[in-house]
Design an enzyme around this catalytic site. Structure first.
Site, PDB file in Angstrom:
ATOM      1  N   GLU A 286      43.007  39.843  42.709  1.00 47.96           N
ATOM      2  CA  GLU A 286      43.536  40.940  43.521  1.00 47.96           C
ATOM      3  C   GLU A 286      44.741  40.536  44.361  1.00 47.96           C
ATOM      4  OE1 GLU A 286      40.125  42.556  45.625  1.00 47.96           O
ATOM      5  OE2 GLU A 286      38.955  42.233  43.816  1.00 47.96           O
TER       6      GLU A 286
ATOM      7  N   LYS B 254      43.504  34.861  44.446  1.00 54.22           N
ATOM      8  CA  LYS B 254      42.336  35.168  45.268  1.00 54.22           C
ATOM      9  C   LYS B 254      41.051  34.679  44.604  1.00 54.22           C
ATOM     10  CE  LYS B 254      39.844  39.007  47.448  1.00 54.22           C
ATOM     11  NZ  LYS B 254      39.768  40.477  47.626  1.00 54.22           N
TER      12      LYS B 254
END
Length: 784
Positions: A488, A592
């Protein structure tokens, strides 16, 4: 935040030997009980003090407007949030007119135990009131895995040293006061007292409340019945109003006497059934539970779990903490899906209100692999829920100008619930994750009926999405542009490798399924021309690769991005998304959560031409220093691929991080509910990582290797009607078929056949040693 060990280390229990009110909310999540339909947080029996009250019914939600600074076409308009339904856990106690409240008087002892074999939460405590009366309280709580609508509590109180007057108030409570949510104030307003009363009843020992949500129009019914045992002078009375129904039990107890209350609570909800029908439904459930009785419910619970553990247990010698953690993980993942029955498995299960109770791609990518091999019926039911939501997914695809089905990034009832489209709508890979779960379920179970009735339609509609979302360039190469992969911190990218490879597998699986089920293909209009187009797209799929570096790119051009300045990032600035703009994260090499590394795990078994042993090692070494693990989904994947790349100690550290995510509150948000996908990932790290298990072309393959910290690892999986046990030591693997016909498997590439009662042992080859990869500063896994 839990800052020190909160629970004793035991192989089959999670035990809290002292009550710490500062981390009460975290313990409420850890001690939550569920069956996938009902969820009861581990609140104290008396209701207060509490961190976050929580009683949930899977699918019961309220709607609220989604916030947008600027409107745009195709933005979802309505958010969905799970709500706290009628609470049937409450048993308030008065001791000589003093409320039994652990914030007052003196708490002598307090112990709670989650028994993983029996499936119950037990509590025993001694408390001295401000007036000097001391009582001992015992309770046992369960949410039934065999009677879907039923939860139950047995509550006992006895005086320790003097004659004592006690009053127990057993309640059903609706519209409890909750902590204010931190997010959208419109959501908070919509969720304040979300249930409108329709019926209340108190008659004898029986209580019932029926309510309905204001916006979503869902009707909720909860009823309770009681068995009371106490001295002859024990009396009862009952009353009800719109939001509370109460049975009051009064007694005078001498030392050695006990007052015992057994409370059965039935739950039901529907968006279509009438109020009388819902009342009848919960009354019928109570009647069935009453026929079993408290002892029958306990016995059925133990039998259910005995069967599960025989099929699913993981044994570890050499690390008692991970042994406890993996069983805790297995238990909670089972609870999340056991009786969901065509409902979602939310990211937090039914243990808390985190993520608004939404289900994500976590279910198919992390939870269903575990359930498919250990509790396949639950996996099938979760995929049937996806089929039920297919109309909404088709509608969403049409709204976006696409064919097929665009499944939501986050949802409760099937429509998209994310207001942030770069991480929501653009994460189209959820469709391929669903398809992958379908293919895995059929391969592991051989369930052709499921494939025909459920699988083909899901595969066809997701394949249609990819064919319309992607395009062939002037050289014939197929591209899927402008999408968000698992990471993300990289949004709206071209040719995300994970997405492209998963889409390729989806397209090929859909074409193959249509060939096996021509009648279903004809019903869906999937003719030979369309299926040929799917195969063409799959074979021409672009898979970005940097020839100079010798590594696959997370997405096209990713390796030419500027690297994130880790040296100037302070430890207190993680997670990065809370301290830096997404604009900056999106244009830098910083990850991430595992993305390309996840592609190697999920796609490596069926596209081995991309990821041989050396390529896995190069890719892992490149992406490891970029991955900051600001998501709980990452550690387990990195554990699997660290083991595959030969970094066994590092794999062990990542396994511990995944396993202790909630028992250690590593993300500092266990108060909002457990991380179900990370818990499932603990099994993944052990079985797929150290066990090296994967399923390729209908064959189970194992490439086991253990880190030094484990002297033995054993696990059991179900496969095509067989029950296979795998036991590993540092230098040997032993395969035993507990039941079923002989099974051909592979061990480090060599084929062998296992027969019932005839274990086969093979040596574990020596490991190829490679330099250890580095991690971003301050983000190395927590080595123990």
């Amino acid at each position: 935040m839990i800052t020190q060990r909160a629970y004793s280390v035991e192989p089959w229990a999670v035990r809290e030997t002292a009550l710490n009110l500062d981390v009460l909310a975290q313990s409420e999540s850890v001690f939550a009980l569920s069956n996938g339909h009902i969820g009861w947080r581990g609140n104290l029996d008396e209701g207060e003090p509490h961190g976050l009250p929580g009683s949930y019914l899977n699918g019961v939600h309220e709607l609220h407007p989604l916030p947008y600074a600027e409107a745009g076409y195709g933005y979802p308009e309505s958010g969905q949030t799970s709500i706290n339904v009628t609470n049937g856990k409450v048993l308030r106690l008065l001791v000589d007119d003093e409320p039994f409240d652990l914030r007052y008087g003196r708490l002598v002892t307090h112990e709670r135990t989650l028994d993983l074999r029996r499936g119950v939460l037990e509590r025993v405590c001694e408390w001295t009131s401000p007036a000097g009366s001391t009582v001992r309280v015992r309770s046992t709580r369960l949410v039934s895995l065999t009677q879907r609508a039923i939860a139950a509590v047995a509550y006992e109180v006895e005086p320790v040293d003097s004659r004592t007057r006690v009053v127990v108030q057993s309640e059903l409570v609706t519209n409890e006061s909750l902590p204010e949510p931190d997010g959208d104030p419109r959501a908070a307003k919509a969720l304040k007292s979300p249930l409108e009363p329709e019926e209340d009843l108190a008659k004898g020992s029986r209580l019932r409340l029926v309510h309905r949500t204001r916006r979503s129009g869902l009707r909720v019914a909860v009823a309770a019945d009681h068995t009371v045992n106490g001295p002859e002078r024990t009396t009862t009375s009952s009353e009800s109003n719109v939001d509370v129904a109460r049975l009051t039990i009064t007694s005078v107890l001498e030392p050695g006497e006990r007052l015992r209350v057994e409370k059965l609570v039935a739950h039901g909800w529907s968006g279509v059934r009438s109020r009388p029908a819902m009342s009848d439904q919960v009354e019928a459930a109570l009647a069935a539970a009453g026929h079993s009785g408290w002892q029958g419910l306990l016995e059925d619970q133990r039998d259910y779990l005995d069967d599960f553990w025989a099929r699913a247990d993981v044994e570890i010698d050499g690390d008692e903490e991970i042994q406890q953690a993996v069983r805790f993980a297995l238990f909670h993942v089972l609870q999340a899906g056991a009786r969901a029955e065509q409902r979602a498995i939310p990211a937090k299960g039914l243990t808390g209100s985190g993520y608004d109770g939404h289900a994500f791609w976590d279910t198919e990518a992390f939870v269903l692999p575990l359930l498919t091999y250990t509790a396949p019926k639950s996996a099938a039911e979760a995929l049937r829920w996806r089929l039920d939501t297919l109309p909404a997914a088709r509608e969403r695809a049409a709204q976006l100008g696409l064919r097929g089905a665009a499944f939501p990034w986050r949802t409760i009832e099937g429509s998209e619930g994310s207001a942030y489209w770069p991480a929501g709508t653009a994460a189209f890979h959820v469709g391929a994750d669903i398809a992958d779960a379908v293919v895995r379920y059929v391969a592991v179970t051989g369930d052709e009926t499921f494939e025909r009735e459920v699988g083909v339609e899901l595969l066809v509609e997701t394949a249609r999405l990819w064919r319309s979302l992607g395009h062939h360039d002037d050289r014939g190469t197929f591209h899927i542009d402008g999408v968000t992969g698992p990471d993300e911190y990289s949004a709206i990218a071209d040719d995300n490798t994970y997405t492209n490879l998963m889409a390729r597998a989806n397209l090929l699986a859909a074409a193959d399924a249509c060939k096996r089920h021509p009648d279903e293909a004809a019903r869906l209009g999937a003719d030979e021309e369309e299926r040929a187009a799917w195969r063409d797209a799959a074979e021409a799929m672009n898979v970005p690769f940097n020839e100079e570096l010798g590594v696959h790119e997370q997405h096209a051009g990713f390796t030419r991005y500027q690297r994130w300045d880790f040296d100037r990032t302070r430890p207190d600035q993680y997670p990065l998304m809370l301290h830096f703009p997404y604009f900056d994260l999106y244009r830098k090499q910083v990850i991430k959560q595992a993305d390309l590394v996840l592609a190697m795990y999920t796609c490596g078994s069926f596209f081995e031409e991309y990821f041989d042993e050396e390529q896995i090692a190069r890719n892992f070494a490149y992406y490891e220093p970029l991955t900051v693990r600001d998501s709980s989904l990452s550690a387990c994947v990195q554990a699997v691929m660290a083991a595959r790349a030969g970094h066994l100690d590092l794999a062990g550290d990542y396994t511990a991080e995944a396993a202790l995510m909630d028992l250690g509150d590593l993300e500092h948000n266990t108060r909002d509910g457990l991380h179900i996908a990370s818990l499932a990932g603990t099994w993944m790290a052990l079985v797929a990582g150290f066990g090296g298990m994967r399923c390729t072309d209908g064959t189970l393959r194992f490439a086991p290797r253990l880190p030094e910290r484990y002297s033995r690892l054993a696990f059991t999986v179900g496969f095509l009607g067989r029950c296979l046990r795998v036991e590993l030591t540092a230098d040997q693997a032993t395969y035993t078929l507990n039941s079923g016909q002989p099974l051909s498997i592979r061990h480090h590439g060599s084929e062998l056949t296992v027969s019932e009662d005839a274990p086969v042992s093979r040596p574990v080859p020596e490991l190829t040693h490679r330099p250890a990869p580095s991690q971003p500063p301050h983000r190395a896994p927590n080595a123990r």
